[in-house]
Design an enzyme around this catalytic site. Structure first.
Site, PDB file in Angstrom:
ATOM      1  N   GLU A 256       0.886  -1.176   0.000  1.00  0.00           N
ATOM      2  CA  GLU A 256       0.000   0.000   0.000  1.00  0.00           C
ATOM      3  C   GLU A 256       0.918   1.217   0.000  1.00  0.00           C
ATOM      4  O   GLU A 256       1.432   1.603   1.047  1.00  0.00           O
ATOM      5  CB  GLU A 256      -0.876   0.004   1.262  1.00  0.00           C
ATOM      6  CG  GLU A 256      -1.897  -1.109   1.317  1.00  0.00           C
ATOM      7  CD  GLU A 256      -3.074  -0.881   0.392  1.00  0.00           C
ATOM      8  OE1 GLU A 256      -3.245   0.253  -0.101  1.00  0.00           O
ATOM      9  OE2 GLU A 256      -3.799  -1.844   0.134  1.00  0.00           O
ATOM     10  N   CYS A 290      -2.570   9.602   1.983  1.00  0.00           N
ATOM     11  CA  CYS A 290      -2.153   8.866   0.776  1.00  0.00           C
ATOM     12  C   CYS A 290      -3.170   9.052  -0.336  1.00  0.00           C
ATOM     13  O   CYS A 290      -2.807   9.111  -1.503  1.00  0.00           O
ATOM     14  CB  CYS A 290      -1.935   7.397   1.089  1.00  0.00           C
ATOM     15  SG  CYS A 290      -3.368   6.588   1.832  1.00  0.00           S
TER      16      CYS A 290
HETATM   17  P1  NDP Z   1       8.079   5.182   4.707  1.00  0.00           P
HETATM   18  O1  NDP Z   1       8.131   4.423   3.451  1.00  0.00           O
HETATM   19  O2  NDP Z   1       9.169   6.099   5.038  1.00  0.00           O
HETATM   20  O3  NDP Z   1       7.943   4.194   5.964  1.00  0.00           O
HETATM   21  C1  NDP Z   1       6.880   3.276   6.079  1.00  0.00           C
HETATM   22  C2  NDP Z   1       7.226   2.248   7.130  1.00  0.00           C
HETATM   23  O4  NDP Z   1       8.315   1.453   6.680  1.00  0.00           O
HETATM   24  C3  NDP Z   1       7.672   2.857   8.450  1.00  0.00           C
HETATM   25  O5  NDP Z   1       7.186   2.068   9.515  1.00  0.00           O
HETATM   26  C4  NDP Z   1       9.164   2.765   8.358  1.00  0.00           C
HETATM   27  O6  NDP Z   1       9.806   2.769   9.593  1.00  0.00           O
HETATM   28  C5  NDP Z   1       9.322   1.421   7.684  1.00  0.00           C
HETATM   29  N1  NDP Z   1      10.629   1.208   7.058  1.00  0.00           N
HETATM   30  C6  NDP Z   1      11.573   2.126   6.679  1.00  0.00           C
HETATM   31  N2  NDP Z   1      12.619   1.506   6.104  1.00  0.00           N
HETATM   32  C7  NDP Z   1      12.345   0.184   6.101  1.00  0.00           C
HETATM   33  C8  NDP Z   1      13.031  -0.984   5.640  1.00  0.00           C
HETATM   34  N3  NDP Z   1      14.215  -0.900   5.055  1.00  0.00           N
HETATM   35  N4  NDP Z   1      12.454  -2.183   5.813  1.00  0.00           N
HETATM   36  C9  NDP Z   1      11.239  -2.295   6.388  1.00  0.00           C
HETATM   37  N5  NDP Z   1      10.534  -1.229   6.852  1.00  0.00           N
HETATM   38  C10 NDP Z   1      11.088  -0.014   6.703  1.00  0.00           C
HETATM   39  O7  NDP Z   1       6.659   5.925   4.671  1.00  0.00           O
HETATM   40  P2  NDP Z   1       6.095   6.987   5.703  1.00  0.00           P
HETATM   41  O8  NDP Z   1       6.034   6.410   7.062  1.00  0.00           O
HETATM   42  O9  NDP Z   1       6.828   8.263   5.472  1.00  0.00           O
HETATM   43  O10 NDP Z   1       4.581   7.105   5.205  1.00  0.00           O
HETATM   44  C11 NDP Z   1       4.197   7.961   4.187  1.00  0.00           C
HETATM   45  C12 NDP Z   1       3.985   7.177   2.907  1.00  0.00           C
HETATM   46  O11 NDP Z   1       3.004   6.174   3.125  1.00  0.00           O
HETATM   47  C13 NDP Z   1       3.436   8.043   1.796  1.00  0.00           C
HETATM   48  O12 NDP Z   1       4.046   7.709   0.580  1.00  0.00           O
HETATM   49  C14 NDP Z   1       1.966   7.662   1.784  1.00  0.00           C
HETATM   50  O13 NDP Z   1       1.326   7.934   0.567  1.00  0.00           O
HETATM   51  C15 NDP Z   1       2.025   6.219   2.089  1.00  0.00           C
HETATM   52  N6  NDP Z   1       0.744   5.733   2.580  1.00  0.00           N
HETATM   53  C16 NDP Z   1       0.025   4.870   1.794  1.00  0.00           C
HETATM   54  C17 NDP Z   1      -1.232   4.439   2.193  1.00  0.00           C
HETATM   55  C18 NDP Z   1      -2.016   3.467   1.383  1.00  0.00           C
HETATM   56  O14 NDP Z   1      -2.939   2.873   1.927  1.00  0.00           O
HETATM   57  N7  NDP Z   1      -1.715   3.246   0.118  1.00  0.00           N
HETATM   58  C19 NDP Z   1      -1.827   4.909   3.448  1.00  0.00           C
HETATM   59  C20 NDP Z   1      -0.987   5.794   4.197  1.00  0.00           C
HETATM   60  C21 NDP Z   1       0.253   6.184   3.761  1.00  0.00           C
HETATM   61  P3  NDP Z   1      10.299   4.163  10.231  1.00  0.00           P
HETATM   62  O15 NDP Z   1       9.149   5.146  10.142  1.00  0.00           O
HETATM   63  O16 NDP Z   1      10.563   3.766  11.599  1.00  0.00           O
HETATM   64  O17 NDP Z   1      11.456   4.603   9.416  1.00  0.00           O
END
Ligand code: NDP
Length: 517
Positions: A256, A290
């Site tokens: 997602e 999102c």
């Molecule tokens: P990120 O991609 O930065 O992070 C998402 C999650 O992945 C966080 O928990 C993060 O941890 C974790 N993460 C980071 N690096 C890794 C890795 N190498 N391996 C596994 N997990 C990892 O997204 P954001 O948190 O900034 O969220 C915003 C994004 O999410 C936007 O692009 C938004 O559009 C999307 N989104 C999509 C939705 C949908 O339903 N399609 C709904 C809501 C948001 P940490 O934060 O601790 O770095």
């Protein structure tokens, strides 16, 4: 003591420190409006993540054995627990993400509704179902059922720290799996609160839903733990890293990811309603949605009126952290920087901001972005091609709805979108042809409030679905069972079949199917 206070103490106890920067092995989450520490949490390393998944795996056996009715009762207890504490959780969401309390309430209520739907419908959607055996297996009874996968890892973002991960957590649990959840490092208090609430509401299967905290490394460890499926919500860039890690163990993934959603305003649309919806869709939650509207394509017939209506409405919005503010600060400093970059790129490439156009600095760490409407932004500007995730909106004049659709679809993303049209038939036709997983007609984001509808995107917005029947099946594996009911005179799948059996079969198939041209 409230659950939030208990959880807060537990987080600090686990950290063994009240140092706002966190002791080694810990990290702090902070209020984006004030910088105050909300909680200090452990950074779970790979060993701890593996041990947590192992604990969940033991619980998964018990959770599975409860059957759909036992799980429905327990999910109902959890949803009741959440529903009785909406304001307490909303306050925590407000402090940790910066969004207004009222928006946090809305998010939590949507999540509670999802838990209710998933619990109520799991038996019907996933339970055994007879199917026709077909011509060649007429002597067999055939059925399909959807069985739990085992342990599902859920990695969530910070922008909707309750509603978004719940789309995976609730549906995975309802489908009979245990869940290990890694919330964003920016919202660990909310994630931990949800798991603490689960333990309180479902004490006899407390380990069926566990939380690990930390940053990207903890998420990467969860991908490799190993789990039986990894449900990821976040950016497409991180999604690629998650897929690569999961590929090592052939762990299936649900993606997602982000979006660059468009709204089409047709010549006969209700312009005031479209403008009102565009401003909410673009600017609520400081644009950190999102499925937020980032681009509008308005037909020439309504463009001027639409721009005037949108600009007037946007100009009335005031960001802040008080109860009267329309939206809060950007949750992360990095996100504020992305918005700054997109605004600068839009303006330097010929666009103009008719309202807003800046990020206010000062004691709020430069996290408040003024509501911004951008016109004449070139198609190749970052503000049009990349996800901005801020309270900004580009409005582009187009000849007609067909050009609007072509430009709306000219993006690598494909999450959601909206169409405003005076004609029901035309509105739905445009919605169907929009390249996205969800589109609402004469409204924005409406599909997200319907738990029976699947939620997910195409292209860079990811694949797989949460919510609805597809969302339940996403967390189950189809199991086919046949049972021979009687013996046929000629057994086709036997070395004992007569020599002429194949010819006879070919004749029957010719009679039944051969007439179709
Ligand atoms: P990120 O991609 O930065 O992070 C998402 C999650 O992945 C966080 O928990 C993060 O941890 C974790 N993460 C980071 N690096 C890794 C890795 N190498 N391996 C596994 N997990 C990892 O997204 P954001 O948190 O900034 O969220 C915003 C994004 O999410 C936007 O692009 C938004 O559009 C999307 N989104 C999509 C939705 C949908 O339903 N399609 C709904 C809501 C948001 P940490 O934060 O601790 O770095």
């Amino acid at each position: 003591m409230s659950l939030a206070e208990e959880m807060h103490r537990a987080g600090r106890a686990a950290a063994g420190t009240v140092d706002p920067h966190g002791a080694p092995g810990t990290f702090a989450s902070t209020d984006p409006a004030s910088g105050a520490v909300v909680g200090v949490f452990p950074v779970h390393d790979a060993d701890t993540v593996r041990a947590t998944v192992a604990r969940a795996r033991i619980a998964a056996e018990h959770w599975r054995a409860l059957g759909p009715d036992g799980r429905r009762r327990r999910l109902a207890a959890w949803r009741g627990y959440l529903a009785r504490r909406v304001h307490e959780l909303a306050e925590l969401v407000h402090r940790e993400s910066g969004k207004p309390h009222a928006d946090a309430v809305l998010e939590i209520c949507l999540a509670v509704d999802s838990v209710a739907w998933a619990g109520r419908h799991a038996r019907r959607v996933l339970g055994p179902r007879r199917v026709r055996p077909g011509l060649l297996s007429v002597n067999h009874a055939a059925s399909v059922e959807y069985q739990p996968l085992g342990v599902v890892g859920v990695i969530g973002p910070w922008n909707y720290p309750v509603f978004t991960p719940m789309g995976s957590i609730a549906y995975a649990l309802a489908a009979g799996n245990a869940v290990v959840f890694k919330p964003s490092e920016h919202t660990p208090a909310v994630g931990t609160w949800l798991a603490t609430a689960w333990r309180a509401a479902v004490p006899d299967c407390a380990d069926a839903f566990l939380v690990v905290t930390g940053s990207g490394g903890t998420g990467a460890a969860l991908c490799r733990a190993p789990v039986d499926k990894l449900a990821f919500t976040g950016s497409a860039a991180t999604g690629r890293a998650v897929m690569a890690a999961c590929a090592e163990t052939l762990t299936p993934v649900l993606m997602e990811c982000g979006g660059k959603d468009a709204m089409i305003v047709d010549h006969d649309a209700d312009v005031a309603a479209a403008a009102d919806a565009a401003v909410w869709g673009a600017m609520s939650n400081a644009g950190q949605t999102c499925i937020g509207i980032e681009r509008v394509y308005a037909t020439a017939a309504v463009y001027d009126r639409f721009v005037a209506e949108v600009t007037a409405r946007a100009a009335r919005l005031r960001p802040g952290s008080d109860d009267e503010a329309a939206y809060g600060p950007m949750t992360t400093a990095g996100q504020a920087d992305v918005v700054r970059r997109h605004l600068a790129d839009a303006v330097s490439s010929g666009g103009r901001a008719v309202t807003g156009g800046g990020v206010d600095g000062g004691p709020d760490h430069g996290r408040y972005v003024r509501p911004t409407v951008l016109l004449d932004v070139p198609d190749d500007s970052a503000a049009v091609t990349e996800e901005t995730f801020g309270p900004t909106l580009t409005v582009t004049r187009v000849r007609d709805a067909e050009e609007a659709l072509a430009r709306a679809n000219a993006t690598a993303y494909g999450l959601a979108g909206a169409v405003f049209s005076g004609s029901r038939r035309r509105g739905v036709d445009l919605a169907r042809r929009m390249r996205s997983g969800m589109t609402s007609v004469n409204a924005v984001l409406a599909f997200a409030a319907v738990p029976a509808l699947p939620f997910g995107g195409v292209g860079e917005s990811g694949f797989g679905r949460v919510h609805g029947e597809d969302g339940l099946r996403e967390f189950a594996r189809a199991k086919a069972v046949t049972r021979r009911r009687f013996t046929l005179p000629v057994e086709l799948m036997s070395f004992g079949r007569p020599a002429g059996a194949a010819d006879a079969l070919a004749r029957v198939v010719g009679l039944v199917h051969g007439r179709h041209r």
